[in-house]
Write an enzyme that holds these catalytic residues in place. Structure first.
Site, short mmCIF file in Angstrom:
data_model
loop_
_atom_site.label_atom_id
_atom_site.label_comp_id
_atom_site.label_asym_id
_atom_site.label_seq_id
_atom_site.Cartn_x
_atom_site.Cartn_y
_atom_site.Cartn_z
N GLU A 146 -19.77 4.05 5.92
CA GLU A 146 -20.35 5.07 6.80
C GLU A 146 -20.52 4.49 8.19
O GLU A 146 -21.10 3.42 8.36
CB GLU A 146 -21.72 5.51 6.27
CG GLU A 146 -22.43 6.51 7.18
CD GLU A 146 -23.86 6.79 6.76
OE1 GLU A 146 -24.35 7.88 7.05
OE2 GLU A 146 -24.50 5.91 6.15
N GLU A 243 -29.56 14.70 3.89
CA GLU A 243 -30.23 13.53 4.46
C GLU A 243 -30.77 13.90 5.84
O GLU A 243 -30.25 13.48 6.88
CB GLU A 243 -29.26 12.35 4.56
CG GLU A 243 -29.97 11.04 4.89
CD GLU A 243 -29.02 9.89 5.18
OE1 GLU A 243 -29.14 8.85 4.53
OE2 GLU A 243 -28.16 10.06 6.06
#
Length: 265
Positions: A146, A243
């Site tokens: 990520e 998230e």
């Protein structure tokens, strides 16, 4: 056209409650899966009991990190001086993933090491990735990369999704994929629709939050009905982690999800 699947990130959602109680809150809100960065304060058996008691699937954990003021506060993978620490952290993550039947581990790159060239740090990062792939493949776990913007984690080494994609392509192994966080992607690169078309084929997991405040979808600058439609049209079948930092109460912040679901998807 099948609907998208969303899982609750228990680091960010239901924080009105102690961590163990967030599993029940997620199930009561309609989630069937959860993710969270760090399970390591609890035993695998304890977490497994919470998952089973609430009918939840564990989707994602991160590799462990060091103390908030340490060089390893965002991971160790790019640090040439900390390879044993990285290997110990990855081994611990794999133990938890096995116990929790968790398919994905986010392999955190770490903070750019002082006095180390970008090329040397990248070489160390890829070396640690390849070492980890050999371990992860044996238990059917997929490692995820990520890119994270420098506003949220100053100095984070992997702060370009196109570099992350290049690494995935270069290593070219089915146990290594992207975790495409649309909030970070928007902050880093903008042009989210174009970047979705380029990056989604390499992604095994998505995360969402609105920009610029990292709050729930619909609170900022992104047009989520269009994004969700694009994900459906591109045939995305993986999970999407919620998230984000709710503006108010977590349950209230899920109105965007109820609207998506009520649209008949």
């Amino acid at each position: 056209m099948s609907g998208l699947r969303f899982c609750a990130n228990l680091k960010w959602l239901f924080t009105e409650l102690p961590f163990p109680e967030r599993f029940t809150a997620a199930a009561e809100a309609g989630f069937t899966a959860v993710e969270y960065a760090s399970p390591y304060a609890f035993s695998p058996a304890f977490l497994q009991d919470l998952l089973q008691a609430n009918g939840l699937q564990q989707i994602l954990i991160n590799t462990p990190t060091g103390a908030p003021d340490s060089p390893l506060r965002a991971g160790a993978a790019c640090h040439p001086d900390f390879q044993p620490a990285f290997q110990a952290a990855m081994s611990q993550a794999l133990e938890y993933a096995a116990a929790l039947s968790c398919p994905f581990i986010h392999l955190q790159a770490g903070i750019e090491p002082a006095g180390v060239s970008a090329g040397r740090a990248l070489h160390q990062f890829e070396e640690n990735i390849c070492w980890s792939i050999e371990k992860a493949e044996k238990q059917g776990v997929i490692l995820l990369l990520e890119a994270i913007n420098l506003r949220d984690i100053p100095g984070y080494f992997l702060h370009d999704y196109h570099l992350a994609a290049e690494i995935v392509r270069r290593i070219n192994h089915p146990s290594l994929r992207l975790m495409l966080d649309l909030y970070h992607c928007q902050v880093l690169h903008g042009d989210i629709s174009h970047n979705l078309m380029r990056l989604l084929p390499l992604a095994a997991h998505l995360q969402i939050a609105d920009a610029p405040t990292r709050s729930e979808p619909g609170s900022g600058e992104l047009h989520w009905p269009f994004i969700f439609r694009q994900l459906e049209q591109q045939g995305y079948r993986g999970w999407i982690g919620c998230e984000y930092r709710p503006l108010h109460h977590s349950v209230e912040s899920l109105n965007w999800l109820r609207r998506y679901q009520s649209a008949g998807r």
